[in-house]
Scaffold this motif. Structure first.
Motif, PDB file in Angstrom:
ATOM      1  N   GLU A  75      -5.718  -3.630  -2.810  1.00 51.82           N
ATOM      2  CA  GLU A  75      -4.354  -4.114  -2.623  1.00 51.82           C
ATOM      3  C   GLU A  75      -3.307  -3.196  -3.223  1.00 51.82           C
ATOM      4  N   VAL A  79      -2.487   0.939   1.710  1.00 52.60           N
ATOM      5  CA  VAL A  79      -3.254   1.189   2.927  1.00 52.60           C
ATOM      6  C   VAL A  79      -3.592  -0.167   3.526  1.00 52.60           C
ATOM      7  N   VAL A  80      -3.463  -0.316   4.826  1.00 51.24           N
ATOM      8  CA  VAL A  80      -3.858  -1.571   5.468  1.00 51.24           C
ATOM      9  C   VAL A  80      -4.963  -1.290   6.474  1.00 51.24           C
ATOM     10  N   TYR A  81      -6.016  -2.088   6.398  1.00 56.22           N
ATOM     11  CA  TYR A  81      -7.171  -1.916   7.277  1.00 56.22           C
ATOM     12  C   TYR A  81      -7.212  -3.070   8.266  1.00 56.22           C
ATOM     13  N   LEU A  88      -7.235 -13.862  11.982  1.00 58.29           N
ATOM     14  CA  LEU A  88      -5.992 -14.468  11.511  1.00 58.29           C
ATOM     15  C   LEU A  88      -6.330 -15.643  10.601  1.00 58.29           C
ATOM     16  N   PHE A  89      -5.487 -15.894   9.613  1.00 58.98           N
ATOM     17  CA  PHE A  89      -5.739 -17.016   8.713  1.00 58.98           C
ATOM     18  C   PHE A  89      -5.503 -18.299   9.486  1.00 58.98           C
ATOM     19  N   PHE A 100       2.365 -12.917   5.427  1.00 54.85           N
ATOM     20  CA  PHE A 100       1.445 -12.923   4.285  1.00 54.85           C
ATOM     21  C   PHE A 100       1.559 -11.683   3.408  1.00 54.85           C
ATOM     22  N   PRO A 101       1.518 -10.459   3.980  1.00 51.30           N
ATOM     23  CA  PRO A 101       1.599  -9.276   3.111  1.00 51.30           C
ATOM     24  C   PRO A 101       2.891  -9.235   2.304  1.00 51.30           C
ATOM     25  N   ARG A 103       4.530 -11.914   1.313  1.00 52.25           N
ATOM     26  CA  ARG A 103       4.453 -12.957   0.301  1.00 52.25           C
ATOM     27  C   ARG A 103       3.686 -12.487  -0.925  1.00 52.25           C
ATOM     28  N   VAL A 104       2.588 -11.773  -0.696  1.00 53.84           N
ATOM     29  CA  VAL A 104       1.813 -11.317  -1.860  1.00 53.84           C
ATOM     30  C   VAL A 104       2.473 -10.144  -2.555  1.00 53.84           C
ATOM     31  N   ARG A 105       3.467  -9.531  -1.902  1.00 53.02           N
ATOM     32  CA  ARG A 105       4.221  -8.478  -2.576  1.00 53.02           C
ATOM     33  C   ARG A 105       5.500  -9.038  -3.164  1.00 53.02           C
ATOM     34  N   LYS A 106       5.612 -10.353  -3.161  1.00 45.10           N
ATOM     35  CA  LYS A 106       6.745 -11.038  -3.782  1.00 45.10           C
ATOM     36  C   LYS A 106       8.093 -10.602  -3.188  1.00 45.10           C
ATOM     37  N   ARG A 148       1.129  -8.158  11.559  1.00 45.32           N
ATOM     38  CA  ARG A 148       0.828  -8.467  10.167  1.00 45.32           C
ATOM     39  C   ARG A 148       0.460  -7.205   9.395  1.00 45.32           C
ATOM     40  N   ALA A 149      -0.223  -6.296  10.086  1.00 47.57           N
ATOM     41  CA  ALA A 149      -0.663  -5.091   9.392  1.00 47.57           C
ATOM     42  C   ALA A 149       0.501  -4.184   9.037  1.00 47.57           C
TER      43      ALA A 149
ATOM     44  N   GLY B 193      -7.396  -6.522   2.263  1.00 44.19           N
ATOM     45  CA  GLY B 193      -6.968  -5.366   3.045  1.00 44.19           C
ATOM     46  C   GLY B 193      -5.478  -5.376   3.341  1.00 44.19           C
ATOM     47  N   GLY B 195      -3.294  -6.386   1.120  1.00 44.90           N
ATOM     48  CA  GLY B 195      -2.548  -6.161  -0.105  1.00 44.90           C
ATOM     49  C   GLY B 195      -2.534  -7.315  -1.088  1.00 44.90           C
ATOM     50  N   ASP B 200      -4.056 -14.147  -5.732  1.00 41.58           N
ATOM     51  CA  ASP B 200      -3.323 -14.530  -4.534  1.00 41.58           C
ATOM     52  C   ASP B 200      -4.277 -14.819  -3.381  1.00 41.58           C
TER      53      ASP B 200
END
Lengths: 343, 292, 265
Positions: A75, A79-81, A88-89, A100-101, A103-106, A148-149, B193, B195, B200
């Motif tokens: 994380e 890099v995103v794979y 998908l969630f 989502f990405p 959100r986790v990066r605030k 999303r990526a 993947g 992030g 989380d």
């Protein structure tokens, strides 16, 4: 934007507990597309996952946008794979997935919402934000996964056979989406495919993974025109392969007789390879051949001819195909004959 | 024999399927019907003739409600404890190494242990003169058997909660580890993947997936625990009585007239079971889509 | 929880090991402990008397064990025979109907045994089945058939019926198809289904108590009686005898089922 977004030097990654990839090195700049090709099981997925940090791997250098990422968890690598079958969630909406990405990066809610919309627009799914993943078609899921990526704008995007499970029309759709989003803000793209034509279409550079190493890294034109080794040439599917020897520079002796070749390897045993396009049926040629079979493809018809026991595939261009069992004269273009040392 | 056309075959299949299910469920249905009849005076003991007096009387007794509340509360505590532990075990040991496999095997090992055996061990261990108490005495924490806080036959039902939780854990752990091993791992990797860090990932992806998959088994296990006789008979207090024990007490009451009361309780028990089973299947129905 | 052997993981592993193995160890000690009174941490005398009595075919435990064994075997057999077609029929239901069918099948399993037995008592008594082993057998069969039916539903959901269609199109009759194609494929599920039905009867207590009326004495009933009477040693012996076949039966069935995609429980 000429700095390397992704720099790999001497990467090795095991296949489970068995030895795997060895000593791979390549570089991808921002905005560039690097396409990785190779046979199934060659290790393309392993390579991507090692770069992403999802699979073990060691390297002399592994840098993303100038930072050493080897000791970093997935994380933190920027890099995103993206897996081959997009996952998908299921409990989040499309908007929730794409966001989502962020959100986790605030990232702040307002900004995140805007970027989610941007990403969805890039894949032409603007109105889908409130839909649930289970209501989407396959192609739509792919596009959501793509959105999303990229929403977090990673420096490097790794796409694992993104078009493989799609029908041709869908393939075009997703391909255009990939090109569009890259144009948006320019990550370095590493793409895996087993389709050579696609590699030529998409790649700024193409890397051929053979025998656990990168056999060649080149622009498509260079790769297709000048394969670096016999293995690569065979991988590319070049059909006409004639064993023989280089008698002297410029002359290749074989069952076809003495062939003039523009560029040869030093004198000694050799194998000559050339494309069907290198051979033409002419009024008067250097050798006679009997037509054995005609092969009809969508965009091209070729003839299989027999020259004293050796079978060659000849491109027919626009001319009327000769009758089977007729005799024809062949001319081989010396510029298009490649020679390699025997394996 | 000509094969009937697909539509008719489909209809036949549906009819046979539902018939089979009805056959299997018939004893319970018969039980409900008979209990309803006995509770309203149409059958069984006590005064004959339809009347809802018995129903209203029994359902109005405070002892009955105390019993019901106590039973559900104990079962819920046990299930909560077992669920939390199951998630902990599944998350801690979700990798594929030998240590993880060993831990998962150990967690599931007690699965076939009969309730009675678990309860017997609990009695021998947790009684005031049991092994735990003796260890406490040897360590100098307790001066005698009376000093040991009662863990069996106690109003708090601690011994029973622990035993029920111990019995539920293997099953819930099995479900949780299976969930993680199948889609859980892929979802986790996707999130990483993209992030997301470990916390989380758990909070936003793994846990939502887990609780949805665990909900049906948790409901089932809750129903089992509430209806458990062996654990109650050996570990529960006599006041308030656990529902199965209360039912049995009324049923074997020397006063024949009171025996009919048991059927009201049986009805309550079977109705609650029906509700639990219905909820269980409904949740499964709703979450199957999400699990894809 | 990062390293393979971090403190948390080691603690967890120890806890799980303790939880899984301690009961067996304790029961084993209790079963050979004589004059083990408070506050002793270890029996003052070890004696194999309970075991000797049991293994010599005498005493209540032996008789009860034999009864339990017969009842359990019978229940396992009945469960398999009935649950096979039931499970197959249920597996053909899709969507909400499938869930309805599963819910109905689940009822006898989830129902509190006391409530179930009380509800059934009257019909059993009027059929003359009360207080008799056959009555207890049928009573055990109720939850066993249901549980094994659910199990077989799972088996048949994953079952590719195309192999049977293939056999039919190659000329086999329905009976031949069943004998030569279906049944061999079902060998392992049948073994596991039998083990499940066996286990449900083997461990069952309240149904036996109510329907059997105290006349049919199975192993759980005797163990319960000994615990209530304070006879810890004999109770522990009985509990171990209860425990071991349960573990063995399920382990054997899972071993047999390994390699098939179907895993019970």
């Amino acid at each position: 934007m000429t700095a390397a977004a992704l720099l790999i030097e001497g990467l090795s990654a095991p296949f489970g507990s068995a030895p795997g990839l060895e000593d791979l090195s390549f570089e991808v700049r921002s905005g560039e597309r690097f396409v990785l090709v190779g046979a199934s099981g060659a290790g393309k997925t392993t390579l991507l996952r090692a770069i992403a940090g999802l699979a073990p791997g060691t390297a002399r250098r592994m840098e993303v946008a100038g930072h050493d990422v080897a000791p970093l968890p997935p994380e933190r690598r920027d890099v995103v794979y993206l897996q081959q079958t997009p996952l998908l969630f299921p409990h989040l909406t499309v908007g929730g997935n794409v966001g989502f990405p962020l959100r986790v990066r605030k990232v702040a809610r307002a900004e995140a919402a805007e970027r989610v919309q941007q990403a969805l627009s890039a894949v032409h799914l603007e109105s889908f934000a409130d839909r649930m993943p289970r209501t989407l078609s396959g192609g739509q899921r792919h596009r959501v996964a793509l959105a999303r990526a990229i929403v977090a704008r990673p420096a490097v995007l790794l796409l694992d056979e993104p078009f493989a499970s799609l029908d041709p029309s869908l393939r075009q759709e997703v391909r255009e989406a990939v090109i569009a989003i890259q144009r948006e803000y320019g990550p370095a793209l590493v793409l895996v495919t087993h389709d050579l034509d696609e590699a030529g279409l998409l790649g700024d550079q193409v890397g051929v993974l053979l025998g656990r190493r990168l056999a060649q890294v080149d622009r498509p034109a260079q790769l297709f025109g000048k394969p670096a080794s016999l293995e690569v040439a065979r991988f590319l599917g070049i059909p006409n392969e004639v064993p023989g020897r280089v008698a002297e520079p410029g002359c290749f002796q074989s069952a076809l007789g003495a062939l003039r070749v523009s560029r040869t390897i030093p004198a000694g045993p050799a194998i000559a390879l050339f494309r069907p396009e290198a051979v033409r049926i002419t009024e008067r040629g250097s050798m006679s051949a009997a037509v054995v079979e005609l092969r009809h493809r969508v965009h091209q018809t070729t003839a299989i001819v027999d020259v004293g026991g050796t079978r060659l595939e000849v491109a027919l261009g626009g001319t009327r195909p000769p009758a089977v069992r007729s005799l024809v004269q062949l001319t081989i273009d010396p510029d298009q004959i490649m020679t390699f040392p025997p394996p | 024999m000509a094969l009937a056309d697909p539509a008719r075959r489909e209809l036949k299949a549906v009819r046979w399927g539902l018939l089979a299910a009805a056959l299997v469920a018939s004893p319970v249905v018969a039980g409900v019907v008979y209990s309803a009849a006995a509770a309203t005076g149409l059958a069984g003991f006590g005064p004959h003739g339809f009347s809802t007096d018995r129903l209203t009387r029994v359902l109005g007794e405070p002892a009955v409600w105390e019993s019901l509340v106590w039973t559900i509360r104990t079962a819920s505590l046990a299930t909560l404890l077992a669920s939390a532990l199951a998630v902990l075990v599944a998350m801690t040991f979700r990798r594929s190494g030998r240590v993880d496999k060993l831990a998962r095997t150990l967690a599931v090992l007690p699965l076939p242990v009969p309730h009675l055996v678990a309860a017997t061990t609990a009695v021998l261990l947790l009684a005031q003169s049991g092994l735990l108490s003796r260890l406490g005495f040897a360590a100098g924490w307790l001066a005698g058997p009376a000093d040991m806080p009662p863990l069996v036959y106690d109003r708090a039902g601690l011994g029973m909660v622990l035993t029920l939780a111990w019995k539920e854990l293997p099953f819930l752990a099995l479900v949780a580890t299976t969930l993680l091993a199948t889609r859980g791992a892929a979802l986790e990797e996707t999130a990483r993947g993209l992030g997301a860090g470990p916390w989380d990932t758990f909070r936003l992806v793994t846990w939502p997936f887990l609780w949805r998959g665990l909900l049906p088994p948790v409901v089932a296990v809750l129903a089992f625990a509430a209806g458990s006789y062996e654990a109650a008979a050996m570990l529960a207090p006599s006041d308030p009585l656990a529902l199965p024990l209360l039912t049995l007490e009324r049923y074997t009451d020397p006063d024949l007239a009171r025996r009919g009361d048991a059927f009201v309780l049986v009805l309550v028990g079977l109705m609650l079971t029906g509700a639990a089973v219905g909820l269980h299947e409904w949740v499964r129905y709703r979450t199957t889509e999400l699990r894809g | 929880m990062s390293g393979v052997l971090s403190a948390g993981r080691i603690a967890g592993l120890l806890g799980l090991g303790l939880s899984a193995l301690l009961p067996m160890v304790l029961l084993a000690i209790w079963s050979v402990g004589d004059r083990w009174f408070y506050p002793a941490l270890w029996p003052s005398r070890l004696t194999a008397e309970s075991w000797r009595t049991l293994l010599s075919g005498e005493g209540r435990l032996w008789a009860a064990g034999a009864t339990s064994m017969l009842l359990a075997a019978g229940t396992g057999a009945i469960a398999c025979i009935v649950a096979l077609p039931v499970g197959r029929a249920l597996a053909r239901l899709d969507g909400w109907r499938g869930h309805l069918g599963a819910a109905m099948t689940f009822l006898p399993v989830a129902a509190p045994p006391v409530a179930l037995a009380t509800g059934l008592q009257f019909s059993f008594l009027s059929l003359g089945l009360g207080g008799r082993p056959i009555g207890v057998l049928l009573a055990h069969a109720v939850p066993a058939v249901a549980y094994v039916s659910l199990y077989f539903t799972g088996v048949f959901t994953g079952f590719d019926t195309r192999v049977e269609e293939e056999a039919r199109s190659l000329g086999a009759s329905a009976g031949q198809t069943f004998r030569f194609i279906t049944l061999p494929l079902l060998r392992r599920p049948l073994a596991e289904g039998f083990a499940l039905g066996f286990l449900i009867s083997w461990a069952q207590m309240p149904l036996t108590l109510l329907i059997g009326g105290g006349a049919v004495r199975t192993l759980p009933i005797e163990v319960f009686a000994f615990v209530e009477a304070g006879q810890d040693r004999i109770a522990a012996t009985g509990a171990l005898v209860l425990l071991v076949p349960a573990l063995v039966a399920l382990a054997a069935a899972r071993l047999a089922a390994r390699g098939t995609e179907v895993a019970a429980l």
